[in-house]
Design an enzyme around this catalytic site. Structure first.
Site, PDB file in Angstrom:
ATOM      1  N   ASP A 489       0.835  -1.207   0.000  1.00 29.44           N
ATOM      2  CA  ASP A 489       0.000   0.000   0.000  1.00 29.44           C
ATOM      3  C   ASP A 489       0.864   1.249   0.000  1.00 29.44           C
ATOM      4  OD1 ASP A 489       0.905  -0.666   2.564  1.00 29.44           O
ATOM      5  OD2 ASP A 489      -0.737   0.386   3.552  1.00 29.44           O
ATOM      6  N   ASP A 494       4.620   2.744   9.133  1.00 30.61           N
ATOM      7  CA  ASP A 494       4.692   1.387   9.676  1.00 30.61           C
ATOM      8  C   ASP A 494       3.517   0.553   9.167  1.00 30.61           C
ATOM      9  OD1 ASP A 494       2.724   2.746  10.988  1.00 30.61           O
ATOM     10  OD2 ASP A 494       3.338   2.183  13.000  1.00 30.61           O
ATOM     11  N   GLU A 495       3.578   0.248   7.882  1.00 30.01           N
ATOM     12  CA  GLU A 495       2.509  -0.535   7.267  1.00 30.01           C
ATOM     13  C   GLU A 495       3.118  -1.390   6.155  1.00 30.01           C
ATOM     14  OE1 GLU A 495      -1.136   1.428   7.141  1.00 30.01           O
ATOM     15  OE2 GLU A 495      -2.191  -0.317   6.408  1.00 30.01           O
ATOM     16  N   TRP A 554     -11.464  -6.277  -1.364  1.00 27.78           N
ATOM     17  CA  TRP A 554     -10.108  -6.624  -0.928  1.00 27.78           C
ATOM     18  C   TRP A 554      -9.862  -8.113  -1.228  1.00 27.78           C
ATOM     19  CZ3 TRP A 554     -11.772  -1.999   0.036  1.00 27.78           C
ATOM     20  CH2 TRP A 554     -10.875  -0.992   0.326  1.00 27.78           C
ATOM     21  N   GLU A 759      -2.328   9.031  -0.965  1.00 27.22           N
ATOM     22  CA  GLU A 759      -3.305   8.076  -0.430  1.00 27.22           C
ATOM     23  C   GLU A 759      -4.713   8.669  -0.436  1.00 27.22           C
ATOM     24  OE1 GLU A 759      -2.607   7.156   3.714  1.00 27.22           O
ATOM     25  OE2 GLU A 759      -3.806   5.323   3.582  1.00 27.22           O
ATOM     26  N   HIS A 780       0.809   6.219  -2.411  1.00 28.52           N
ATOM     27  CA  HIS A 780      -0.135   5.105  -2.378  1.00 28.52           C
ATOM     28  C   HIS A 780      -0.688   5.024  -3.801  1.00 28.52           C
ATOM     29  CE1 HIS A 780      -1.145   3.917   1.761  1.00 28.52           C
ATOM     30  NE2 HIS A 780      -2.248   3.331   1.322  1.00 28.52           N
TER      31      HIS A 780
HETATM   32  C1  BGC Z   1      -3.982   0.931   3.886  1.00 33.65           C
HETATM   33  C2  BGC Z   1      -4.755   0.805   2.615  1.00 33.65           C
HETATM   34  C3  BGC Z   1      -5.740  -0.291   2.762  1.00 33.65           C
HETATM   35  C4  BGC Z   1      -6.659   0.125   3.851  1.00 33.65           C
HETATM   36  C5  BGC Z   1      -7.802  -0.795   4.095  1.00 33.65           C
HETATM   37  C6  BGC Z   1      -4.930   1.284   4.980  1.00 33.65           C
HETATM   38  O1  BGC Z   1      -4.307   1.383   6.196  1.00 33.65           O
HETATM   39  O2  BGC Z   1      -2.960   1.836   3.768  1.00 33.65           O
HETATM   40  O3  BGC Z   1      -4.132   1.038   1.497  1.00 33.65           O
HETATM   41  O4  BGC Z   1      -6.367  -0.704   1.618  1.00 33.65           O
HETATM   42  O5  BGC Z   1      -5.977   0.374   5.050  1.00 33.65           O
HETATM   43  O6  BGC Z   1      -8.845  -0.073   4.475  1.00 33.65           O
END
Ligand code: BGC
Length: 907
Positions: A489, A494-495, A554, A759, A780
């Site tokens: 993403d 921190d993801e 998703w 994003e 993003h």
């Molecule tokens: C992410 C997204 C993801 C979403 C889901 C976020 O924290 O960065 O890209 O699809 O959460 O709702």
């Protein structure tokens, strides 16, 4: 006699001369090139492939492994190897020749090769090795400026030496890690990959890489050495779910190495060297190196000669810890391109924002790291911090990074000019803050290294609107920064997870920009590894940090991604490979929603994520995606010749569409919720009866008008918005959205300096400044999924959906409002397709090229009383062009391969 075309660009499993293939029957591919660019309508009518176990044999035109004989076929992609069974390490050289429409045969192509990997578990004789005990970094050294982050650990250095009795004829290194590795032989780094072996669910499947190291070995003493990093295996990945800091050690506690070196000598004898208890290990200068935290490197602790046959230091080297292989975990060849450094960037400016604190602007939001050059006294600590944006005072804005520290520190050894590059970390940034630098830093002190999965570029798009050109650039930079072994993403906070919703909406765009066939072949295995026993695909693949089953839009990536790869590359194997998994997902949805309406909402139902003042009902979205899955499954089943399944899923799709219409649509085509996305998904997913479609499209346009000509779609609706408008006859509305520079729009972020896709539409606005830093990435790709529309509609480059993979091409360009020209190219699996249009008063010019052995239907925007020329002749007389039919405002022609220049003079 030879043909007018030659086979070029031979590839195996989407790769150029790959080593380490573990598909037992690899697929072969070539493109055909016209000998003269003016030739048209070239066709392959037959081919012959020779595969030989030696290069010399192939020179003699012997196919001892496989001689296909002359096969009457126009197929030039995905030809399945059908020769003798291939064994581990088998080298295969191959060439192909083709026959044309006159049955003239070409010369054989130059030879290409592939090499099999280690095909069985029993091939692995090495053992996992690591350090006896690695201490937390902050016990070993003061990292106070960082604060104490748990889970950081020093990098193990491992080495062995070996005496080779003779000159080496051939050597292959097979290597992997729990964690990430860098291998050196005789003081030289092996290969140019970073973060190998890549990210998979290490509990189930670990990838290895194969390297040709023949030239790096020598008769006599040799050293094999490695450094390990924590990477995805035990380093920080994802977020702090509960604020407790447990976003590390997802798969294990300490990194390990597994290595096997196969050597063949000139006399035909061979030897294998493996990772085992003969190795030694030590801690060295890497105090810690972590994806989210960054790296601290203390050059005073370098291990002199650590990777050389004769080492200087002895006291710190200890026997290694050895672990047996777990037969339950598959060790597989990496099927896609490795992560590499693909570009370097020079900083544009440097500003001293406060005494001794310098901020560099790289001019581009990029992903990777910087190389630091510095000279100073031993013990001087130089710190680099990375950020995407600046605060109003010019200092770096880091709050949106959440707990990711993105900080590299280098402690000098004090020996003249020193150069530092971190080993096992990457950052998402445009700005670099440099502090602690001895003396006055110059621009040359830092160089940016751009890093990502090295998927070859395939697309280019340019037009007369500079903002749109910047948009295309931002989309590509977003793709580069986020395709790092998995499609993530975001690359900074921190993801950095393989979010499925993001991937499904962007995959089509991704396929235009770069050759991502191998990349998604790999990732689909991650998706299926992450499927739950109940059939649920995950929200993120690999399934880590967030363990939930996939929400609507998703989880559906598990069907949409393979379907798109099939469309774009004609790949049926990806459909076969995951068919059972897709069926289980659909069964899982069906069992949970027997009334065919998505009633069983779950708390991770994200809806049309990050839409702008437009909440699409979640139940409606869930139902739409359920229907879309059924529709795509019926097509997938049909493509695989599973006709009974195709019928079954078609019936399911029809029933879901009816349920959808009954539940959410009135007789005037209004859809409950009424958002743009409601209409977009209903139309894209073909859920409405025919008579309601034009009405729904009209309501969609009205919704856009209500927003003063602006979009309101989030991640889910955005990708289909412009295609649906265009398909429904409202291309001018789609162009209006494209051209907008007021909020919310793609142009708005660009007007405010964006160099990647944000994003959120409102990541930063003139009224409110930065959005909530708890979730505000500036890199993003999801909202960049409009890229598909630029290629497929504006430039008009599409495959025939009935014959996926661009052997029959559909060219249907849209010369949109406010643009005076468009120029696009796309390197398809069959070769380069080019499409350009230009407006000149009332004359429209279309210049197109399609590769040899393909055909296209070109739909020119023209009425039947327009005058159409091709080159200098009326279109009716043009070579290689045949009139097909007239459609509303379009004249359709079939063309053979070659370049054509059509001029349409409005009457
Ligand atoms: C992410 C997204 C993801 C979403 C889901 C976020 O924290 O960065 O890209 O699809 O959460 O709702």
């Amino acid at each position: 006699m030879t043909t007018n075309m030659i086979p070029v660009r031979l590839r195996c499993e989407y790769l150029d001369n790959p080593s380490g293939i573990d598909a037992p029957q690899p697929r072969l591919n070539w493109q055909l090139e016209a000998v003269s660019p003016t030739q048209r309508s070239l066709k392959q009518t037959a081919y012959q492939i020779l595969v030989s176990s030696s290069e010399a044999g192939l020179e003699e035109k012997q196919g001892d492994l496989w001689d296909s004989g002359k096969v009457l076929s126009n197929q030039s992609s995905h030809i399945v190897y059908a020769g003798s069974a291939l064994t581990s390490g088998q080298q295969c050289w191959w060439r192909v020749r083709v026959w044309d429409a006159q049955d003239e045969v070409s010369d054989f192509s130059p030879s290409a090769s592939w090499e099999m990997g280690l095909l069985t578990g029993a091939d692995w004789q090495g053992k996992w090795i690591g350090l006896q005990a690695s201490k937390p970094a902050y016990d070993a050294i003061d990292v106070e400026p960082m604060g104490k982050l748990p889970g950081l650990q020093a990098s193990p250095y491992l080495r062995t030496t070996t005496n080779l009795p003779q000159a080496v004829r051939k050597a292959r290194l097979y290597v992997t890690a729990k964690g990430v590795y860098e291998v050196h032989i005789n003081g030289q780094r092996v290969g140019d990959a970073y973060f190998a072996p890549g990210w998979t669910d290490y509990h189930q499947r670990i990838q290895y890489q194969t390297y040709d190291v023949t030239a790096q070995l020598q008769q006599g003493e040799n050293s094999i050495a490695a450094i390990l990093g924590t990477g995805w295996y035990c380093g920080h990945v994802g977020f702090w779910i509960d604020g407790q800091g447990n976003n590390y050690q997802h798969y294990g506690t300490d990194p390990r190495l597994l290595l096997q070196l196969h050597i063949e000598y000139n006399d035909g004898s061979s030897q294998t060297i493996v990772s085992d208890d003969s190795w030694q290990g030590a801690l060295g200068p890497i105090v810690f190196s972590d994806f989210l935290a960054g790296e601290t490197y203390d050059a005073r602790h370098e291990l002199d000669g650590w990777d050389l046959p004769t080492r200087a230091t002895t006291d710190r080297w200890q026997p290694v810890l050895v672990e047996e292989l777990n037969p339950g975990i598959r060790i597989v060849a990496e099927p896609d391109q490795p992560i590499r450094v693909t570009q370097t960037l020079t900083p544009q400016t440097i500003t001293e924002v406060s005494p001794g604190i310098f901020v560099y602007d790289m001019g581009q939001n990029m992903v990777g790291w910087v190389r630091l050059q510095v000279e100073g006294s031993a013990g001087t600590r130089v710190q680099l911090r990375f950020a995407e944006m600046l605060n109003p005072d010019g200092s770096i804005y880091t709050t949106n990074l959440r707990s990711a520290r993105q900080t590299d520190s280098y402690i000098l050894k004090g020996q003249g000019q020193e150069v530092f590059e971190p080993h096992f970390t990457f950052h998402g940034f445009r700005y670099v803050e440099l502090s602690g630098y001895p003396g006055q830093p110059t621009l040359e002190a830092l160089t940016g290294l751009v890093t990502h999965s090295d998927t070859p570029p395939t697309g280019s798009f340019e037009c007369s609107n500079l903002m749109v050109n910047q948009l295309q650039k931002n989309i590509v930079w977003g793709q580069r920064g986020n395709f790092i072994s998995v499609p993530t993403d975001c690359p900074q906070r921190d993801e950095r997870l393989g979010w499925m919703g993001d991937a499904q909406i962007f995959v089509h765009t991704a396929c235009y920009n770069m050759d991502v066939a191998a990349f998604f072949t790999k990732w689909m295995r991650d998706v299926v590894d992450a499927q739950a026993p109940d059939g649920g695909f995950p929200d993120v693949a690999p399934r880590v940090a967030l363990k939930t089953n996939g929400a609507p839009a998703w989880g559906d990536a598990g069907i949409i991604v393979p379907w798109t790869i099939y469309q774009m590359y004609g790949d049926t194997r990806i459909l076969e490979e995951h068919y059972e998994a897709m069926v289980r997902w659909l069964d899982y949805l069906h069992a949970a929603n027997p009334e065919l309406l998505w009633k069983n909402k779950r708390n991770n139902d994200y809806g049309d994520w990050l839409s702008i003042e437009a909440d699409t009902p979640k139940e409606l979205l869930g139902t739409a995606y359920f229907g879309y899955d059924a529709l795509l499954m019926s097509r997938i089943a049909r493509a695989l010749g599973r006709d009974a399944d195709a019928e079954k899923y078609q019936r399911l799709f029809t029933a879901i569409g009816e349920a959808f219409t009954r539940a959410y649509v009135d007789e005037e085509g209004y859809i409950s919720g009424g958002t743009q996305t409601c209409y977009v998904v209903a139309l894209q997913m073909q859920l409405l009866p025919e008579h309601l479609r034009p009405l729904a499209a009209r309501h969609l346009v009205k919704e856009i008008e209500k927003k003063n000509g602006h979009l309101s779609t989030g991640f889910v609706g955005v990708g289909y918005l412009c295609p649906v408008l265009t398909n429904s006859g409202y291309s001018e509305v789609a162009f209006q959205l494209l051209n907008n520079e007021t909020f919310p729009s793609w142009g708005y972020s660009i007007k405010h300096g964006a160099t990647t896709i944000w994003e959120r539409w409102d990541g930063w606005t003139t009224d409110k400044g930065f959005q909530n830093p708890a979730m505000n990435s500036f890199n993003h790709y999801s909202l960049g999924s409009v890229g598909q529309w630029l290629f497929q509609y504006v430039a008009g480059i599409n495959t025939d959906p009935e014959q996926p993979g661009y052997q029959h091409i559909q060219l249907r360009p849209y010369p949109g409002d406010d643009l005076s020209y468009v120029k696009a190219e796309f390197m398809s699996i069959h070769g380069k397709i080019a499409s350009a249009w230009q407006k000149d008063g009332s004359t429209l010019t279309f210049t197109v090229t399609i590769p040899a052995n393909t055909t296209a239907t070109i739909a020119l925007p023209a009425t039947n009383n327009a005058q159409i020329f091709e080159g200098t002749v009326p279109v009716a007389d043009a070579d290689g062009v045949a009139f097909v039919q007239e459609e509303e405002e379009r004249m359709l022609f079939k063309i053979g391969s070659g370049t054509y220049c059509f001029r349409v003079y409005a009457s």
